[in-house]
Design a protein around this motif. Sequence first.
Motif, PDB file in Angstrom:
ATOM      1  N   VAL A   1      -0.127  -9.014   1.016  1.00  0.00           N
ATOM      2  CA  VAL A   1       0.608 -10.285   1.270  1.00  0.00           C
ATOM      3  C   VAL A   1       1.830 -10.600   0.320  1.00  0.00           C
ATOM      4  O   VAL A   1       2.775 -10.857   0.671  1.00  0.00           O
ATOM      5  CB  VAL A   1      -0.039 -11.637   1.462  1.00  0.00           C
ATOM      6  N   GLU A   2       1.455 -10.452  -0.874  1.00  0.00           N
ATOM      7  CA  GLU A   2       2.606 -10.829  -1.762  1.00  0.00           C
ATOM      8  C   GLU A   2       3.872  -9.661  -1.749  1.00  0.00           C
ATOM      9  O   GLU A   2       4.913 -10.191  -1.799  1.00  0.00           O
ATOM     10  CB  GLU A   2       1.922 -10.719  -3.313  1.00  0.00           C
ATOM     11  N   MET A   3       3.200  -8.372  -1.408  1.00  0.00           N
ATOM     12  CA  MET A   3       4.398  -7.351  -1.313  1.00  0.00           C
ATOM     13  C   MET A   3       5.367  -7.633  -0.121  1.00  0.00           C
ATOM     14  O   MET A   3       6.585  -7.692  -0.252  1.00  0.00           O
ATOM     15  CB  MET A   3       3.768  -5.792  -1.139  1.00  0.00           C
ATOM     16  N   VAL A   4       4.917  -8.453   1.145  1.00  0.00           N
ATOM     17  CA  VAL A   4       5.394  -8.565   2.096  1.00  0.00           C
ATOM     18  C   VAL A   4       6.338  -9.819   1.822  1.00  0.00           C
ATOM     19  O   VAL A   4       7.511 -10.047   2.041  1.00  0.00           O
ATOM     20  CB  VAL A   4       4.786  -8.561   3.443  1.00  0.00           C
ATOM     21  N   ARG A   5       5.873 -10.674   0.959  1.00  0.00           N
ATOM     22  CA  ARG A   5       6.509 -11.992   1.010  1.00  0.00           C
ATOM     23  C   ARG A   5       7.858 -11.738  -0.079  1.00  0.00           C
ATOM     24  O   ARG A   5       8.805 -12.516  -0.332  1.00  0.00           O
ATOM     25  CB  ARG A   5       5.811 -13.220   0.160  1.00  0.00           C
ATOM     26  N   ASN A   6       7.467 -10.848  -1.045  1.00  0.00           N
ATOM     27  CA  ASN A   6       8.419 -10.502  -2.148  1.00  0.00           C
ATOM     28  C   ASN A   6       9.221  -9.547  -2.064  1.00  0.00           C
ATOM     29  O   ASN A   6      10.586  -9.376  -2.679  1.00  0.00           O
ATOM     30  CB  ASN A   6       7.764 -10.818  -3.571  1.00  0.00           C
ATOM     31  N   ALA A   7       8.862  -8.228  -1.317  1.00  0.00           N
ATOM     32  CA  ALA A   7       9.598  -7.183  -1.215  1.00  0.00           C
ATOM     33  C   ALA A   7       9.731  -6.595   0.339  1.00  0.00           C
ATOM     34  O   ALA A   7      10.278  -7.255   1.091  1.00  0.00           O
ATOM     35  CB  ALA A   7       9.333  -6.243  -2.190  1.00  0.00           C
TER      36      ALA A   7
END
Lengths: 415, 836
Positions: free
Chosen positions: B492-498
């Motif tokens: 999820v963090e990957m999609v939100r941030n990159a």
Amino acid sequence: MPFSLLKYGLKNDYPFENDIDLPLPTELKKHYDVVIIGGGGHGVATAFYLAKYHGITNVAILEKGYLGGGNTARNTAVIRSNYLTSEGVRFYKESVDMFKGLSNEFDFNIMYSSRGQLTLAHTDATIRSFRQRAEVNTHFGGKTELIDPQQIKELVPTLNMNPADMPVLAGLWHMDGATARHDAVAWGYAKGATQRGVELHQLTEVTDVIIENGKAKGVKTNRGTVSCGCIIQAVAGHSSIVAAMAGIKMPITTYPLQAMVTQPVKPFLDPLVSSSALHCYVQQTGRGEIVFGGGSDPYPLYNTRSTLDLKESLLASAVEMFPFMANLKLMRQWSGITDMTSDYSPIMGLSPVENYYLDAGWGTWGFKSTPICGKSMAELVASGGKVPEIIAPFAMDRFDVFRQVNEMGATAASH
Amino acid sequence: MGTSYSKKAGLGFADLTFTPIYHDKSYLFHDVAVIGAGPAGLAASLKAADAGANVLLVDENPMLGGALTYHRFDVAGVRAAELREQLTAKVRHHKNITVLNSATCNGWFTDNYLPVIQGNRMYKVRAKQCIVASGAFEQHVVFRNNDIPGVVMSSAAMRLMTQYAIKPANKAVVLAGNDDGYLCALELLKNGVEVAVIVDMRSQSSDPLLHSAVIEKGINVLFNSTVYEALPSTDKKRLAAVQVHAITGRGKVAATGVTIPCDLLCMSAGYMPVYQLLCQAGAKLSYDDDSARFALTNLPKNLHVAGSANGVHELDAVINDGELAAYTSLTLLGLASDEPQPVTCNKQTNFPWPIFSHPKGKDFVDFDEDLQSKDIVNATRLGYRDVQLVKRFSTVGMGPSQGRHSALPTARLVADATNRTVTETGVTTARPPFVPEKLSHIAGRIFNPYKLTPMHQKHLELGAHMIPAGIWQRPAYYGNPIDRDKVVQQEVEMVRNAVGIIDVSTLGGLEVRGPDAAEFVNRIYTFGFLKQPVGKTRYAILTNEQGVVVDDGVSCRIGEDHFYITATTGGVDAVYREMTKWNAQWRLSVDIANVTSAFSAVNVAGPLARKVLSKVCFDVDLSNESFPYLAYREGTIEGVPIRLLRVGFVGELGYEIHMPSLFGATIWDALMAAGSEFNMKPFGVESQRLLRLEKGHIIVSQDTDGMSHPGELSLNWAINRKKPFFIGRRSVDIVMERQQTRKLVGFKLSSESCRPKEGHIVLASSDQKDCAITGNVTSSEYSTTIGANIGLAYVGIEQKEVGCKFPIRVDNGEIVMAEVVQLPFYDANNSRQEVI
Ligand SMILES: Cc1cc2nc3c(=O)[nH]c(=O)nc-3n(C[C@H](O)[C@H](O)[C@H](O)COP(=O)(O)OP(=O)(O)OC[C@H]3O[C@@H](n4cnc5c(N)ncnc54)[C@H](O)[C@@H]3O)c2cc1C
């Protein structure tokens, strides 16, 4: 096992004097206080409670075939209360509780057997809905829980935990799940009702309903016309047809429902086991036969023929669940006609016609509700139309006001 | 038989360790199917085949010939073998006849759909015409101890002698109710068995020649007599003698009789048609009490009966009857042939009352179920007067033989006890199968179809944890299930941030084309689609006639008369079915195709999504200005034509790329390569579920149930109530006018609080005793982005306001208080998915 063996053991000289279950047929009278159309479990249960609790005995049950020969004779006798809605759970729970006392109440063994019912989940979506059902059940005092694969293996060691390549992820374990001898339920009620003066007329088909000024006044039958104070229709698969005689259009679609059974083998399967993903449920009867059932036929029809297609798909699923059953022999396949509502809940209570009461929409799930249904319908009639609270949510007008009681998810895999 | 039978065989053990072996199915199509290769079936097959019909002849025995293989038809005992030779030779060599022997036609299903089981195979036969020449079952006589070994049907003794060359006994008694008993006696003599006496229940034989033939051979005949009791040997294991009494009335005998020693008793009291297949087809079985004859009537149009199944027992008449059935079939097929003579046969084979109840019982009616005549009569006395009730009360006919030998005596006894005729009493319903059949024959090959996306192998290589999604497999996340929570949060963090990529090939795809395409889509879905511009997408909700939300997707307008619409993975087949069903009524000029498997798709999502895409897709201007949020474009990647949808399900800049499935893996590889410099990795459905939850998007079926109306889901914006019609419109209108009872809301709990699970229930008050259930949790997850436990739940209408605290009952009956919050949880003004 012959039923008489249970009743009389190995005695040679039964039946004893006065020990008659059903009286000899008589002529129809001209008038009854109550006419019940349909001599299935529901019809005779209603008559029983009218006589027993309300002292109303000038009652005729009119059955076009033989006692309990409709869906009562054809159903797979799953008794359970693990439904989804509050209205449903409360209602079915009451029925399961009543079932436990029936043999005593009748002094007639209905072979009630509390085995527990297990439904398998193969997807996380199913686990979600099972958790909800377990919670709702627990809330109303039922015994239902979500169990894990290890617990499932212990309950049913013979089960394939990966049927049709769909791993069993969890189970809904309903400890109140039970079964009973379906015919005996109808016979017990019929015996109790007729002993109290109710008349059971078999081979008596209602061909028309007489209505004057919006009030039910009587019925026409193949044996003549009968007038009456009020009418209860309890005809299961023929609900729309009979209601139409009273000018009532029912929100019902009618489908055949099939079931099948193997030759008897020694008991090895205690709980009733079903899988919604495989559209199949499996249980072993007291006689040792394995019973299989599943979903309704895919198209509406008034016909009790069996189909090969259903047999093939159902047994393929059964063999997936219990591979060794491939070697068992199927003995009989049959079907009944079921009146389905769009929310998978019954239609009970008042109708647009005065003094005409409805007990319909029992689809694939009405055997288990026989006691509570009979009791509530009797109360409704005896009070002159005051709807008991427990059946109020099932009024027909819920479809007009969009207050459906949706039990689709809780009904698809097992009845 | 009898008592020991059900103890030993009736309740056998199931082998719980049995492993299924290979069984399969095959299909056959024939002009005429003939069931039973006795004289009637052989004659019918030959006549039909000679006229050019393509015939299938089925018999359960290895040898063709039916009764010709064991029955004796003449004094000399030569006729059967000669005729069998002659007929079977012709059948074997006939080019129009296919023979299936050792094969059982195990049921009749609507329109002559016949399952025929042979070896490990079930043939599913479709026959234009079907002739049932299934013969007749010999019936036993009811008397005391008729279950002792050594008491047999005459036809059983005949089979032992003629088919197996077994001498069945030393000294026999024949109990006859017809002339076939005499023929049996002759056959016994021929095989070296002494025939002590023929006990004939009648006052004379029908054929005087037969009588003189047996007298000539020194066999004594006692008329007007019956066996009243069979006497067992001292070890009770076999027959030692029979007690013969004079008959004094129907079912009545003289007080005393004579004892005749013997070790075999052959019974010839009559036959019952093998009516099962015919009755499954709706035929009515009637019985004439005077002539003791059966008839089957009310057959469906293309089904015929011939031979002894039809009550015809005399050999020439049987052949004649077979030819007549063939003639009728041929006429219906439009094939010419000579019309045979009408059939005449006066042979009486059924003795009207072969029942001699004994006060001491053991006069068995049903050998499977151990039922004696009093069990049947008593059932009627208790009030179970209908034959169906008798069956259910006594279990007569419910054993493995399914009433083959008990139906007739039961019908007779019930008729007698209730003052009705046998026809009025009837027999219980015949149901498939004809003989018990192994489940493996019906289940056939175990075959579970499943679908894999073109990227399936890639997911496995990337360490995906796969979960089923309908008949598909999808990655839940990429990692070890032990680390599930951590992995999901990372994805999820990957999609939100990159940027991340997800395989969405399982999404349903539907193509609607034609002059009426827009009108059609407009009637199916709730939004307005008539004015949807080409090159734009629009959210599409499907309600059913009850106004319940049953599916959702995105409609892309590709051209004036061309829409491409997505549907949920689990719902697409039902949506497609609904579409075709409705258009069968509407008759709009459209073509509808389910292209789910033809197209694969991925979603590249995250702030860097455009950068990734621009490295491989050069022919589309990807800038926000010319390819804004909700737009639709077409282009190519690696020369492969692609459909591009700018979507926002997960709440970041995102492109759904749809391509022909053949190139799914190519494009996945190209995108993965393009994304590597941005550290783009794949993410799975569970991460996607959390991402969309943070955005407050519902998943139909997870956050909806069988009652969910658009209003409860706050989807009013996606309902166009100005247009005249959509499916469910009337219901939606009514529901919108009514007071709602529940609402789907977003809720939040502190991260320390116990996280509710999906399916936990919402209560009206935290004092749980007697309080109402107002709703349930549909989605629940810990969100790192928000830093709290978040979820969606149905709550009571009085609990729906933002800030309201409501009780959820979690595991072990504990109550946690959740707070209603404004949706979405993340990026309230949608700037991340729309503006950049
Ligand atoms: C294969 C199958 C499996 C099932 N399994 C289960 C299960 O496991 N658990 C469960 O709870 N439920 C089950 N059911 C549903 C259940 O059988 C029925 O809902 C229930 O039996 C209904 O009872 P009843 O008395 O209303 O109907 P019935 O028993 O059908 O009685 C209605 C009677 O009305 C008579 N009738 C109809 N028209 C007329 C007329 N014009 N005049 C006079 N009489 C008339 C009919 O002959 C019939 O006897 C199953 C049903 C089927 C078919």
